[in-house]
Scaffold this active site. Structure first.
Site, short mmCIF file in Angstrom:
data_model
loop_
_atom_site.label_atom_id
_atom_site.label_comp_id
_atom_site.label_asym_id
_atom_site.label_seq_id
_atom_site.Cartn_x
_atom_site.Cartn_y
_atom_site.Cartn_z
N GLU A 121 15.10 12.58 -16.90
CA GLU A 121 15.50 13.95 -17.05
C GLU A 121 16.89 14.42 -16.50
O GLU A 121 17.19 13.53 -15.52
CB GLU A 121 14.48 14.72 -16.82
N ASP A 176 8.70 3.40 -20.50
CA ASP A 176 8.11 4.35 -19.77
C ASP A 176 6.57 4.45 -20.54
O ASP A 176 6.28 3.71 -21.36
CB ASP A 176 8.91 5.59 -20.08
N ASN A 201 18.08 16.67 -24.49
CA ASN A 201 18.51 17.05 -23.23
C ASN A 201 19.67 16.06 -22.66
O ASN A 201 19.76 15.99 -21.62
CB ASN A 201 17.44 17.43 -22.49
N HIS A 246 18.30 12.82 -21.99
CA HIS A 246 17.41 11.98 -21.15
C HIS A 246 17.40 10.60 -21.66
O HIS A 246 17.61 10.19 -23.06
CB HIS A 246 16.07 12.48 -20.88
P1 PGA Z 1 12.78 10.20 -30.37
O1 PGA Z 1 12.44 10.59 -29.03
O2 PGA Z 1 13.03 9.03 -30.94
O3 PGA Z 1 11.14 10.88 -30.60
O4 PGA Z 1 13.59 11.52 -31.00
C1 PGA Z 1 13.80 9.81 -28.22
C2 PGA Z 1 13.66 10.31 -26.67
O5 PGA Z 1 13.20 11.53 -26.32
O6 PGA Z 1 14.20 9.54 -25.75
#
Ligand code: PGA
Length: 244
Positions: free
Chosen positions: A145, A67, A138, A140
């Site tokens: 999302e 992404d 959450n 995702h």
């Molecule tokens: P993080 O993000 O590795 O910074 O915790 C993971 C995500 O939000 O997919």
């Protein structure tokens, strides 16, 4: 699902790097799917170490990132493009022509075509061999999302309020967090031959539990992984703590 609970974050990162090394040993021109965020930083440091000590080479490797924030140029320090070069690619022997990261500055009128081409480019490279993922608190995956369709492919999406808050730590002001992103879809991710999800910290424990033993539902995007044949979760003790 294969679940590996490691002693700590360092061991998680080393274990993840071992899986990359095994993959590249079997197939030096593997296609890797890569993630950003805090969690894979240890993995990327390990890969750089292995490369610098002459144990791992990326000359023939192809990468597709999950992404990118929409509206940020690749030279913006908050872009995932910048993150990937600063934290990994600049220190490896990877060919720049083999690096694919969504372009956050694609004009809105061209987005559909661009996302279609990104998806097609993965297919043209015969698909992703090994996809790394983080997980949002959450649930995702990438910027898919809660509520994202299990059939989703690469597209422009809105970030949830939860994600904007979680990612605000990288910005001087929450208002500067982009509101949209281009992300591979859940169907794109599920087409990878192998998937490795990394999670560290207590904030991920509930999302990990729901992904592993919860109902398979679009409200928890990571729960779709229960339907994949070759998924490995590498967790630290905090991220694994709700699985008992
Ligand atoms: P993080 O993000 O590795 O910074 O915790 C993971 C995500 O939000 O997919």
């Amino acid at each position: 699902m294969n679940i590996i609970t490691t002693k700590n974050y360092e061991e998680l990162s080393k274990k993840a790097a071992e899986l990359v090394a095994q993959q590249l040993q079997q197939k030096p021109n593997s296609v890797l799917g890569l993630a950003t965020g805090s969690t894979p930083l240890g993995l990327y440091s390990q890969l750089i170490k292995l490369h610098q000590s002459g144990q791992l080479f990326f000359k023939d490797v192809v990468t597709f990132n999950l992404d990118e924030y929409f509206g940020l140029s690749g030279s913006d320090e908050h872009s995932y493009h910048h993150y990937m070069f600063a934290n990994l690619f600049n220190q490896l022997d990877i060919a720049s022509a083999n690096i694919f990261i969504p372009d956050g500055l694609i004009p809105l009128t061209e987005i559909k075509r661009y996302c279609f081409d990104y998806e097609q480019s993965i297919i043209d490279h015969r698909g992703i061999d090994l996809q790394f993922l983080g997980i949002g608190n959450n649930g995702h995956l990438g910027f898919n999302e809660p509520g994202s369709s299990f059939n989703s492919v690469t597209r422009l999406v809105d970030l949830s309020a939860n994600t904007i808050t979680a990612n605000a730590r990288f910005f001087s002001d929450q208002n500067l967090v982009p509101r949209q992103a281009i992300t591979m879809g859940l169907a794109t991710i599920m087409k990878a031959r192998k998937i490795v999800l990394l999670a560290s910290g207590i904030a991920k424990a509930e999302a990990v539990r729901q992904a592993v033993v919860g109902e398979v539902t679009e409200l928890v995007p990571a729960s779709i992984l229960q339907q994949h044949r070759d998924v490995t979760l590498i967790l630290d003790p905090d991220a694994a703590s709700a699985l008992k």
